[in-house]
Design a protein around this motif. Structure first.
Motif, PDB file in Angstrom:
ATOM      1  N   GLY A  37      82.686 -32.631  40.013  1.00 57.48           N
ATOM      2  CA  GLY A  37      81.898 -31.537  40.571  1.00 57.48           C
ATOM      3  C   GLY A  37      80.402 -31.791  40.467  1.00 57.48           C
ATOM      4  O   GLY A  37      79.644 -31.542  41.423  1.00 57.48           O
ATOM      5  N   THR A  38      79.968 -32.301  39.307  1.00 56.21           N
ATOM      6  CA  THR A  38      78.551 -32.629  39.152  1.00 56.21           C
ATOM      7  C   THR A  38      78.134 -33.743  40.100  1.00 56.21           C
ATOM      8  O   THR A  38      77.034 -33.700  40.679  1.00 56.21           O
ATOM      9  N   LEU A  39      79.001 -34.721  40.282  1.00 63.92           N
ATOM     10  CA  LEU A  39      78.684 -35.821  41.199  1.00 63.92           C
ATOM     11  C   LEU A  39      78.571 -35.328  42.639  1.00 63.92           C
ATOM     12  O   LEU A  39      77.665 -35.739  43.378  1.00 63.92           O
ATOM     13  N   ASP A  40      79.467 -34.435  43.055  1.00 65.82           N
ATOM     14  CA  ASP A  40      79.374 -33.882  44.407  1.00 65.82           C
ATOM     15  C   ASP A  40      78.091 -33.069  44.588  1.00 65.82           C
ATOM     16  O   ASP A  40      77.435 -33.138  45.636  1.00 65.82           O
ATOM     17  N   GLN A  41      77.737 -32.299  43.559  1.00 64.14           N
ATOM     18  CA  GLN A  41      76.500 -31.512  43.640  1.00 64.14           C
ATOM     19  C   GLN A  41      75.278 -32.410  43.770  1.00 64.14           C
ATOM     20  O   GLN A  41      74.373 -32.148  44.579  1.00 64.14           O
ATOM     21  N   LEU A  42      75.256 -33.483  42.983  1.00 61.63           N
ATOM     22  CA  LEU A  42      74.137 -34.424  43.088  1.00 61.63           C
ATOM     23  C   LEU A  42      74.102 -35.093  44.451  1.00 61.63           C
ATOM     24  O   LEU A  42      73.029 -35.348  45.012  1.00 61.63           O
ATOM     25  N   GLY A  43      75.285 -35.390  44.996  1.00 64.84           N
ATOM     26  CA  GLY A  43      75.319 -35.998  46.324  1.00 64.84           C
ATOM     27  C   GLY A  43      74.743 -35.079  47.393  1.00 64.84           C
ATOM     28  O   GLY A  43      73.977 -35.522  48.257  1.00 64.84           O
ATOM     29  N   HIS A  44      75.086 -33.791  47.329  1.00 64.58           N
ATOM     30  CA  HIS A  44      74.526 -32.829  48.299  1.00 64.58           C
ATOM     31  C   HIS A  44      73.014 -32.685  48.130  1.00 64.58           C
ATOM     32  O   HIS A  44      72.270 -32.613  49.124  1.00 64.58           O
ATOM     33  N   ARG A  45      72.558 -32.664  46.882  1.00 65.55           N
ATOM     34  CA  ARG A  45      71.112 -32.538  46.646  1.00 65.55           C
ATOM     35  C   ARG A  45      70.365 -33.764  47.155  1.00 65.55           C
ATOM     36  O   ARG A  45      69.282 -33.654  47.759  1.00 65.55           O
ATOM     37  N   LEU A  46      70.923 -34.939  46.918  1.00 67.00           N
ATOM     38  CA  LEU A  46      70.263 -36.158  47.398  1.00 67.00           C
ATOM     39  C   LEU A  46      70.259 -36.226  48.913  1.00 67.00           C
ATOM     40  O   LEU A  46      69.285 -36.697  49.523  1.00 67.00           O
ATOM     41  N   THR A  47      71.323 -35.754  49.551  1.00 63.32           N
ATOM     42  CA  THR A  47      71.347 -35.725  51.013  1.00 63.32           C
ATOM     43  C   THR A  47      70.280 -34.785  51.564  1.00 63.32           C
ATOM     44  O   THR A  47      69.564 -35.106  52.523  1.00 63.32           O
ATOM     45  N   ALA A  48      70.157 -33.599  50.935  1.00 61.76           N
ATOM     46  CA  ALA A  48      69.116 -32.657  51.369  1.00 61.76           C
ATOM     47  C   ALA A  48      67.718 -33.226  51.139  1.00 61.76           C
ATOM     48  O   ALA A  48      66.814 -33.059  51.972  1.00 61.76           O
ATOM     49  N   GLN A  49      67.530 -33.920  50.022  1.00 58.08           N
ATOM     50  CA  GLN A  49      66.237 -34.556  49.767  1.00 58.08           C
ATOM     51  C   GLN A  49      65.927 -35.626  50.804  1.00 58.08           C
ATOM     52  O   GLN A  49      64.780 -35.752  51.260  1.00 58.08           O
ATOM     53  N   GLY A  50      66.939 -36.394  51.180  1.00 63.80           N
ATOM     54  CA  GLY A  50      66.708 -37.418  52.196  1.00 63.80           C
ATOM     55  C   GLY A  50      66.286 -36.825  53.530  1.00 63.80           C
ATOM     56  O   GLY A  50      65.354 -37.317  54.180  1.00 63.80           O
ATOM     57  N   LEU A 174      66.570 -37.234  37.158  1.00 61.23           N
ATOM     58  CA  LEU A 174      65.777 -37.891  38.194  1.00 61.23           C
ATOM     59  C   LEU A 174      65.768 -37.069  39.490  1.00 61.23           C
ATOM     60  O   LEU A 174      64.755 -37.046  40.206  1.00 61.23           O
ATOM     61  N   THR A 175      66.874 -36.402  39.793  1.00 66.83           N
ATOM     62  CA  THR A 175      66.913 -35.562  40.987  1.00 66.83           C
ATOM     63  C   THR A 175      65.976 -34.366  40.846  1.00 66.83           C
ATOM     64  O   THR A 175      65.279 -33.986  41.799  1.00 66.83           O
ATOM     65  N   ASP A 176      65.949 -33.764  39.656  1.00 67.71           N
ATOM     66  CA  ASP A 176      65.006 -32.667  39.422  1.00 67.71           C
ATOM     67  C   ASP A 176      63.563 -33.147  39.549  1.00 67.71           C
ATOM     68  O   ASP A 176      62.703 -32.448  40.111  1.00 67.71           O
TER      69      ASP A 176
END
Length: 299
Positions: A37-50, A174-176
């Protein structure tokens, strides 16, 4: 204790171990679900950042670099095969014993003796005749192993990877940090490059005053030229009262339109045209009057 009692005690112990294993398996499954779940959340955040960074790059006119991708390995080197001897070993002659005769033993076929489980390498020990091994064969050549075999990755490389939870926590941090930097970039991009921390009225005031002072400098140059009979008094008065104030106002207006516009934003920046016209129309003639009062009228 009877056999049935021993069986019952072992069955209870087995059931306790099984329940403990079931609890451990359930905890491990829950831990893995939380990590996924944490990995999926990070993936969505990184996609939005991109996507957001792409939008910022397009708005700022910056072309993002194209990633060439990680280098692909052509594959591990393959061995051409084990080294083979150029021919069967030839005995140079019967061996001669320099010590007392040994006891007769079982018949040993002539030829090189290979100990079970040992490695045969090119350049290692080759018997020159019948050889009887009294123990494990120890190779004395360069290919002899001096200890247990090491991993192919080399010394100091752990066999297993790092803890997934620690890696995800570092990625979350790092995402934050990337979110904070993106927000700071957007805040900077919404401010004009000219005096970004100043308010719009203060920025307009300092720009118009600076342009008016530049007009005053030009006016003083024309005064010196008028004293040298290069410029007539009519041209000096016209420039002082109309030409230089208008040029100063236009210069300030254009500067605010060019460097007072934020990088992100399509609306026109506030230029405060009435304020600028009043400043330029009053400052240049007042400066000329002050010059006349100080250098011409006073003795």
């Amino acid at each position: 204790m009877s056999t049935f009692d021993e069986y019952a005690a072992l069955a209870r112990q087995l059931a306790a171990h099984r329940r403990e294993n079931d609890r451990d398996a359930a905890a491990e499954a829950a831990h893995r679900r939380a990590l996924h779940g944490t990995l999926d959340q990070l993936g969505h955040r990184l996609t939005a950042q991109g996507h957001r960074l792409d939008q910022l790059g397009q708005a700022l006119g910056v072309t993002p670099p194209t990633a060439s991708g990680p280098p692909t390995a052509s594959g591990p080197p393959t061995a051409s095969g084990p080294p083979t001897a150029s021919g069967p070993p030839t005995a140079s002659g019967p061996p001669t014993a320099s010590g007392p005769p040994t006891a007769p033993g079982p018949h040993v076929a002539p030829g090189p003796h290979v100990a079970p489980g040992s490695e045969v390498a090119s350049g290692s020990h080759v018997a020159s005749g019948p050889h009887v091994a009294s123990g494990p064969l120890v190779a004395s050549g360069p290919h002899a192993a001096s200890g247990p075999s090491t991993s192919a990755a080399g010394p100091g490389v752990p066999a297993s990877g790092g803890e997934p939870a620690g890696a995800l926590a570092e990625a979350h941090r790092l995402t934050d940090e990337a979110d904070r930097l993106v927000a700071h970039t957007e805040a900077v991009a919404h401010r004009p490059p000219l005096l970004p921390t100043w308010s719009p009225p203060a920025r307009a005031l300092i720009v118009y005053v600076g342009c008016a002072l530049a007009g005053v400098v030009l006016m003083l140059a024309m005064v010196v030229a008028s004293d040298l009979a290069v410029v007539g008094l009519g041209a000096l008065y016209a420039a002082t009262c109309a030409g230089l104030p208008v040029l100063s106002f236009l210069a300030g207006y254009l500067v605010l339109g060019r460097w007072g516009r934020p990088a992100l934003g399509t609306e026109a920046p506030p230029r405060f045209a009435p304020l600028g016209f009043v400043i330029c129309a009053l400052l240049v003639p007042l400066a000329y009057c002050a010059y006349l009062l100080v250098f011409r009228l006073l003795p």
